[in-house]
Design a protein around this motif. Structure first.
Motif, PDB file in Angstrom:
ATOM      1  N   ASP A  39     -31.371  -4.911  -8.831  1.00  0.00           N
ATOM      2  CA  ASP A  39     -32.419  -5.582  -8.066  1.00  0.00           C
ATOM      3  C   ASP A  39     -33.608  -4.657  -8.552  1.00  0.00           C
ATOM      4  N   ALA A  40     -34.870  -5.622  -8.626  1.00  0.00           N
ATOM      5  CA  ALA A  40     -36.019  -5.240  -9.200  1.00  0.00           C
ATOM      6  C   ALA A  40     -36.780  -4.208  -8.585  1.00  0.00           C
ATOM      7  N   ARG A  41     -36.326  -4.276  -7.292  1.00  0.00           N
ATOM      8  CA  ARG A  41     -37.275  -2.961  -6.504  1.00  0.00           C
ATOM      9  C   ARG A  41     -36.464  -1.608  -6.514  1.00  0.00           C
ATOM     10  N   ILE A  42     -35.686  -1.364  -7.311  1.00  0.00           N
ATOM     11  CA  ILE A  42     -34.846  -0.058  -7.218  1.00  0.00           C
ATOM     12  C   ILE A  42     -35.296   0.438  -8.759  1.00  0.00           C
ATOM     13  N   GLY A  62     -25.324  -6.609  -7.517  1.00  0.00           N
ATOM     14  CA  GLY A  62     -24.617  -6.176  -6.451  1.00  0.00           C
ATOM     15  C   GLY A  62     -24.317  -4.912  -6.566  1.00  0.00           C
ATOM     16  N   GLU A  91     -31.083  -5.523   2.000  1.00  0.00           N
ATOM     17  CA  GLU A  91     -31.661  -6.545   1.622  1.00  0.00           C
ATOM     18  C   GLU A  91     -31.240  -7.142   0.335  1.00  0.00           C
ATOM     19  N   GLY A  93     -29.624  -9.455  -2.435  1.00  0.00           N
ATOM     20  CA  GLY A  93     -29.605 -11.179  -2.579  1.00  0.00           C
ATOM     21  C   GLY A  93     -27.915 -11.389  -2.595  1.00  0.00           C
ATOM     22  N   MET A  94     -27.130 -10.262  -2.793  1.00  0.00           N
ATOM     23  CA  MET A  94     -25.757 -10.794  -2.939  1.00  0.00           C
ATOM     24  C   MET A  94     -25.060 -10.997  -1.380  1.00  0.00           C
ATOM     25  N   SER A  96     -26.733 -13.144   0.590  1.00  0.00           N
ATOM     26  CA  SER A  96     -27.430 -14.439   0.888  1.00  0.00           C
ATOM     27  C   SER A  96     -26.725 -15.827   0.084  1.00  0.00           C
ATOM     28  N   PHE A 153     -28.490   2.528  -0.529  1.00  0.00           N
ATOM     29  CA  PHE A 153     -29.912   2.779  -0.637  1.00  0.00           C
ATOM     30  C   PHE A 153     -30.700   1.846   0.281  1.00  0.00           C
ATOM     31  N   ASP A 154     -31.241   2.441   1.150  1.00  0.00           N
ATOM     32  CA  ASP A 154     -32.125   1.751   2.133  1.00  0.00           C
ATOM     33  C   ASP A 154     -33.708   1.542   1.699  1.00  0.00           C
ATOM     34  N   LEU A 155     -33.894   0.138   1.219  1.00  0.00           N
ATOM     35  CA  LEU A 155     -35.088  -0.154   0.570  1.00  0.00           C
ATOM     36  C   LEU A 155     -36.380   0.443   1.696  1.00  0.00           C
ATOM     37  N   ALA A 156     -36.249   0.173   2.968  1.00  0.00           N
ATOM     38  CA  ALA A 156     -37.169   0.761   3.906  1.00  0.00           C
ATOM     39  C   ALA A 156     -37.402   1.944   3.806  1.00  0.00           C
TER      40      ALA A 156
END
Lengths: 165, 165
Positions: A39-42, A62, A91, A93-94, A96, A153-156
């Motif tokens: 994931d690009a946000r981590i 994932g 959140e 993508g896996m 979805s 890992f909680d992105l929030a």
């Protein structure tokens, strides 16, 4: 501010990086291996306090163990790493899609048949972590005498939370 | 300074991180996917100027495509990424063993048979990048209408150099 939206911009950013780059001495071989989503946000260096030479970072869609066994064997055999963290995230993508939906898209968009490929999506985040702990434990090629833990890992909040096996 | 040598230290570092964490807005979906070695000395966020939400980072031992196809399919199908960079690096551990040697070690140290596993080491760095470009091009599941480039990351200088296919 520039954004890395193309390989050209990535090369420009790298050129900038080389201007102040100095090869850092490594204090010892890595002790920990992480398996993490792509994931690009981590940013694991920030999120987990990694510094130069400390941790093998294995990343795939994932953070699944099935794709990571070869890398973990090499990490443990060639570098003698002594702990494994498996990290999935909120959140993701896996959560979805399904194998069936992915195969349908590939058939329609690429005219490709992927009925023999498992894309490893999941419907439940905690269960996917537990599944990967089980898959790790099933592998005779991996070290079973070291700590292996699963986390979300909680992105929030940016926080890691351990998932009980 | 602390070092992340155990999962406990990683959790402590993460706790520190959460104190100043704020969820960053993402400007758009990622446009680029990178396939990169798991090496503990490479911080792709620094080396390639990555920022939040920009690039899928797929990492495995060597940065090999064989382990990355599932992730790249998901990156391209679910997120519509439009470029791929394959990055191997100097001083890579994959240059230091063979499948035969790895299987012998696993037999001796884990009493495990891995004759059916390819660990994907390589003897020539440029060739390994070219091989992975070929492997990418052979996959009907991956997008062939986008830029796909191979690079060597030089740990001595921090610089990326493109490898001609």
């Amino acid at each position: 501010m520039y954004r890395v939206t193309t390989l050209k911009k990535l090369l420009e950013a790298n050129q900038e990086y080389t201007r102040s780059y100095t090869l850092q001495p490594v204090e010892s071989t890595p002790q920990v291996a992480l398996v993490l989503c792509m994931d690009a946000r981590i940013n694991p260096w920030a999120a987990f306090g990694l510094k130069n030479g400390e941790v093998h970072v294995i990343r795939n869609a994932g953070g699944r163990i099935a794709d990571a066994i070869r890398s973990l064997v090499i990490s443990q055999t060639m570098f003698d790493t002594k702990a494994v963290g498996i990290i999935h995230h909120t959140e993701c993508g896996m959560l979805s899609f399904t194998d069936e939906a992915m195969r349908k898209r590939l058939r329609e968009e690429r005219h490709a048949v992927a009925d023999d490929v498992a894309f490893l999506p999941f419907a439940d985040l905690e269960e996917s972590v537990r599944d990967d702990l089980i898959l790790y434990r099933q592998s005779p090629l991996l070290r079973q005498d070291i700590p292996v833990r699963g986390y979300i890992f909680d992105l929030a909040t940016g926080a890691l939370r351990e998932v009980e096996p």
